[in-house]
Design a protein around this motif. Structure first.
Motif, PDB file in Angstrom:
ATOM      1  N   SER A  55       0.827  -1.192   0.000  1.00 58.74           N
ATOM      2  CA  SER A  55       0.000   0.000   0.000  1.00 58.74           C
ATOM      3  C   SER A  55       0.871   1.255   0.000  1.00 58.74           C
ATOM      4  O   SER A  55       0.499   2.289  -0.515  1.00 58.74           O
ATOM      5  CB  SER A  55      -0.915  -0.012   1.218  1.00 58.74           C
ATOM      6  N   ASP A  56       2.079   1.150   0.585  1.00 60.89           N
ATOM      7  CA  ASP A  56       2.910   2.346   0.600  1.00 60.89           C
ATOM      8  C   ASP A  56       3.819   2.386  -0.622  1.00 60.89           C
ATOM      9  O   ASP A  56       4.912   2.929  -0.575  1.00 60.89           O
ATOM     10  CB  ASP A  56       3.694   2.484   1.914  1.00 60.89           C
ATOM     11  N   ARG A  57       3.388   1.839  -1.705  1.00 60.92           N
ATOM     12  CA  ARG A  57       4.057   1.929  -2.996  1.00 60.92           C
ATOM     13  C   ARG A  57       5.567   2.170  -2.920  1.00 60.92           C
ATOM     14  O   ARG A  57       6.004   3.276  -2.685  1.00 60.92           O
ATOM     15  CB  ARG A  57       3.431   3.063  -3.817  1.00 60.92           C
ATOM     16  N   GLY A  87       3.560   9.158   0.482  1.00 55.56           N
ATOM     17  CA  GLY A  87       3.150  10.466  -0.014  1.00 55.56           C
ATOM     18  C   GLY A  87       2.023  10.361  -1.019  1.00 55.56           C
ATOM     19  O   GLY A  87       1.907   9.352  -1.717  1.00 55.56           O
ATOM     20  N   GLU A  88       1.186  11.386  -1.033  1.00 57.48           N
ATOM     21  CA  GLU A  88       0.074  11.393  -1.989  1.00 57.48           C
ATOM     22  C   GLU A  88       0.038  12.671  -2.797  1.00 57.48           C
ATOM     23  O   GLU A  88      -0.836  12.861  -3.626  1.00 57.48           O
ATOM     24  CB  GLU A  88      -1.245  11.202  -1.232  1.00 57.48           C
ATOM     25  N   SER A  89       0.980  13.549  -2.535  1.00 59.30           N
ATOM     26  CA  SER A  89       0.992  14.835  -3.224  1.00 59.30           C
ATOM     27  C   SER A  89       1.285  14.626  -4.709  1.00 59.30           C
ATOM     28  O   SER A  89       1.833  13.586  -5.090  1.00 59.30           O
ATOM     29  CB  SER A  89       2.073  15.726  -2.615  1.00 59.30           C
ATOM     30  N   GLN A 118       3.005  11.373  -6.695  1.00 63.53           N
ATOM     31  CA  GLN A 118       2.248  10.572  -7.679  1.00 63.53           C
ATOM     32  C   GLN A 118       3.064  10.437  -8.965  1.00 63.53           C
ATOM     33  O   GLN A 118       3.143   9.369  -9.566  1.00 63.53           O
ATOM     34  CB  GLN A 118       0.919  11.270  -8.032  1.00 63.53           C
ATOM     35  N   TYR A 165       5.843   7.950  -8.497  1.00 61.08           N
ATOM     36  CA  TYR A 165       5.386   6.564  -8.639  1.00 61.08           C
ATOM     37  C   TYR A 165       5.312   6.173 -10.110  1.00 61.08           C
ATOM     38  O   TYR A 165       5.721   5.088 -10.510  1.00 61.08           O
ATOM     39  CB  TYR A 165       3.980   6.383  -8.041  1.00 61.08           C
ATOM     40  N   ARG A 201       5.867  20.023  -0.496  1.00 58.66           N
ATOM     41  CA  ARG A 201       4.772  19.055  -0.546  1.00 58.66           C
ATOM     42  C   ARG A 201       4.265  18.808   0.867  1.00 58.66           C
ATOM     43  O   ARG A 201       4.213  17.688   1.367  1.00 58.66           O
ATOM     44  CB  ARG A 201       5.210  17.747  -1.213  1.00 58.66           C
ATOM     45  N   SER A 253       1.438  18.718   2.077  1.00 54.18           N
ATOM     46  CA  SER A 253       0.255  17.881   2.284  1.00 54.18           C
ATOM     47  C   SER A 253       0.648  16.447   2.645  1.00 54.18           C
ATOM     48  O   SER A 253      -0.160  15.685   3.175  1.00 54.18           O
ATOM     49  CB  SER A 253      -0.631  17.884   1.030  1.00 54.18           C
ATOM     50  N   ASP A 254       1.896  16.073   2.380  1.00 54.37           N
ATOM     51  CA  ASP A 254       2.338  14.714   2.725  1.00 54.37           C
ATOM     52  C   ASP A 254       2.767  14.586   4.181  1.00 54.37           C
ATOM     53  O   ASP A 254       2.980  13.476   4.673  1.00 54.37           O
ATOM     54  CB  ASP A 254       3.524  14.298   1.838  1.00 54.37           C
ATOM     55  N   HIS A 291       0.801  12.203   6.440  1.00 49.34           N
ATOM     56  CA  HIS A 291       1.009  10.791   6.065  1.00 49.34           C
ATOM     57  C   HIS A 291       2.365  10.303   6.552  1.00 49.34           C
ATOM     58  O   HIS A 291       2.510   9.195   7.067  1.00 49.34           O
ATOM     59  CB  HIS A 291       0.951  10.601   4.554  1.00 49.34           C
TER      60      HIS A 291
END
Ligand SMILES: Nc1ncnc2c1ncn2[C@@H]1O[C@H](COP(=O)(O)OP(=O)(O)OP(=O)(O)O)[C@@H](O)[C@H]1O
Ligand SMILES: [Mg+2]
Length: 479
Positions: free
Chosen positions: A144-146, A151-153, A157, A160, A323, A325-326, A329
């Motif tokens: 799930s943590d790729r 991070g999802e910012s 992305q 990834y 970033r 927003s991460d 997380h």
């Protein structure tokens, strides 16, 4: 209390070798213990505090590889150095893959032993000063943590997407980013997600290798190539064969070496120092830098042709402040990580504390955040991390200038009476800045040698290390 001298355990079935090593290491100021075989060595490790293990590979009963594995299970941050009879590449690779710090070929050169021991113990010191460094497990594949990267910012992305596309290709990747942004994590993720994952991942810190040893370190040498080359030794390129070679801090590589590196990149071949045989290797190269290489090219210190060879796929890692927003997380990830490691059961972070964490400038990026969360977890005695558990500079927002890229310089701080910070905070921020500058200057002057820098600054080495950790200054590997 820990013993004052560093404790080394030498495990070898040859009495003569034990004697020679003990005498030399004793002269160098270490306390040396010996064991005749792996079994005795293991028993000794269980009962005593040991900072470094040096072990022969081939021994009766428990051999060196088994001892290595058991020692690492017991304490993953304690370095183990292997002695190998003829330095056969396979054994060395196997040992390095299993987690050995380094290996020394027999018959050994006193100086080589000295350098490796020093380097290993230095790493040990760093690991205990920063329990998260170098001992963190490789990221999990997928999951799930790729790629183990949180991070999802939008920039993450994008990361990834790039990783998915290039991980399983032989393409050279150049990772750039400020200190602590995750360059090494990404390099490992590339390896772990490629079909090379079962072959070695070999890291070379170009900043840590003295200029005149660089060539032999990378390409190896033949017996007699220079004084002290009593046996031939494969270089990092050969050790990485079939796997990935990670050249960290590539911006530090001397110009003469840049030409040689360029040739390997173009032709996948090289010769050992003092050798005539051309060696072909299949190695995937990943390089990282926190310098602006374009600027180095303009300044004439980095070759443009090498840059283009390396920069086939560029990955630029964003600073944490870009970033934000991460941050929640990442905090959650580190809380879970250190709960497990420190046997705590902190459930989360109070909103006030999270707000402070989210507005800090994070000049040391994710490594700094990781250290702060670890420390907060140690301090926290409630169910959640509170504002009070955070270090002063984060609570007071001394460096929190949302949107700004760097902490305010001392001068700016002093000239800014209209900022909400009181006199005390401003003085504190100015002092940290001054401290940081002085330490950085001393380290530069001593080429990163902490002991010498401490002497210049007239403080203890331990004191300097603590200060550096507090200010999030990285210690360079010794030269
Ligand atoms: N996106 C992320 N998710 C989780 N952990 C991360 C992430 N990025 C970095 N880290 C962690 O932060 C720490 C620093 O990362 P890393 O060593 O890869 O940085 P670096 O860019 O190589 O730093 P330096 O330039 O100082 O060598 C490591 O413990 C790493 O696991
Ligand atoms: Mg790094």
């Amino acid at each position: 209390m820990l013993p004052e001298k560093k404790q080394i355990l030498v495990v070898d079935d040859e009495a003569n070798l034990r004697r020679v090593l003990s005498a030399q290491l004793g002269r160098d100021g270490y306390e040396v213990h010996t064991a005749e075989d792996g079994e005795e060595g293991l028993a000794f490790l269980k009962e005593h505090h040991i900072d470094l293990v040096i072990t022969d590979l081939r021994m009766p009963k428990v051999d060196g590889m088994d001892l290595l594995r058991a020692a690492l299970r017991d304490d993953p941050s304690r370095p183990v150095v292997l002695l190998t009879a003829h330095g056969t590449v396979d054994n060395a690779v196997e040992a390095l893959k299993t987690g050995a710090f380094d290996y020394i070929t027999k018959p050994f050169d006193q100086n080589e032993v000295r350098v490796v021991v020093k380097k290993a113990l230095r790493t040990r010191d760093l690991a205990s000063a920063d329990a998260t460094r170098d001992v963190s497990p490789a990221p999990l594949r997928g999951g799930s943590d790729r790629f183990g990267i949180i991070g999802e910012s939008p920039p993450i992305q994008e990361l990834y997407a790039i990783l998915e596309r290039v991980a399983d290709t032989p393409t050279t990747v150049l990772i750039s980013g400020e200190s602590g942004t995750g360059k090494e994590l990404v390099a490992r993720a590339l390896h772990e997600n490629s079909s090379r994952r079962d072959r070695p991942f070999i890291k070379v810190n170009c900043a840590a290798i003295p200029k005149d040893l660089m060539e032999s370190e990378l390409f190896g040498y033949e017996r007699g190539a220079f004084t002290g080359a009593v046996a031939s030794k494969p270089g990092r390129f050969e050790l990485a064969s079939g796997g990935t070679l990670f050249l960290d801090e590539i911006g530090e590589i001397p110009t003469e070496m840049q030409v040689k590196l360029l040739r390997v990149l173009q032709e996948s071949e090289f010769e050992r120092v003092g050798g005539i045989k051309t060696i072909h290797v299949d190695v995937r190269l990943v390089a990282a830098t926190n310098r602006d290489l374009k600027r180095e090219i303009a300044a004439g210190t980095f070759r443009e042709d090498l840059f283009y060879r390396l920069n086939v796929v560029p990955i630029a890692l964003p600073a944490l402040r870009d970033r934000r927003s991460d941050i929640p997380h990442l905090c959650a990830h580190f809380v879970a990580k250190f709960n497990a490691r420190l046997k705590k059961s902190i459930e989360g972070i109070e909103p006030e504390a999270l707000e402070s964490l989210s507005s800090h400038a994070w000049p040391g990026n994710i490594r700094e955040l990781e250290n702060v969360v670890e420390r907060a977890l140690l301090f926290a005695d409630g169910a959640r991390i509170r504002l009070d558990d955070l270090p002063e500079e984060i609570r007071s927002g001394a460096t929190s200038t949302p949107g700004a890229s760097l902490p305010p310089a001392a001068a700016d701080t002093a000239l800014a009476p209209s900022t909400p910070d009181g006199l005390k905070e401003q003085v504190k921020a100015a002092m940290s800045k001054l401290e940081r500058d002085l330490i950085e200057r001393a380290l530069k002057q001593t080429h990163g040698n902490v002991t010498h820098a401490a002497r210049l600054l007239k403080i203890s080495r331990k004191g300097l290390q603590l200060k550096m950790k507090e200010l999030n200054l990285r210690e360079r590997d010794p030269e």
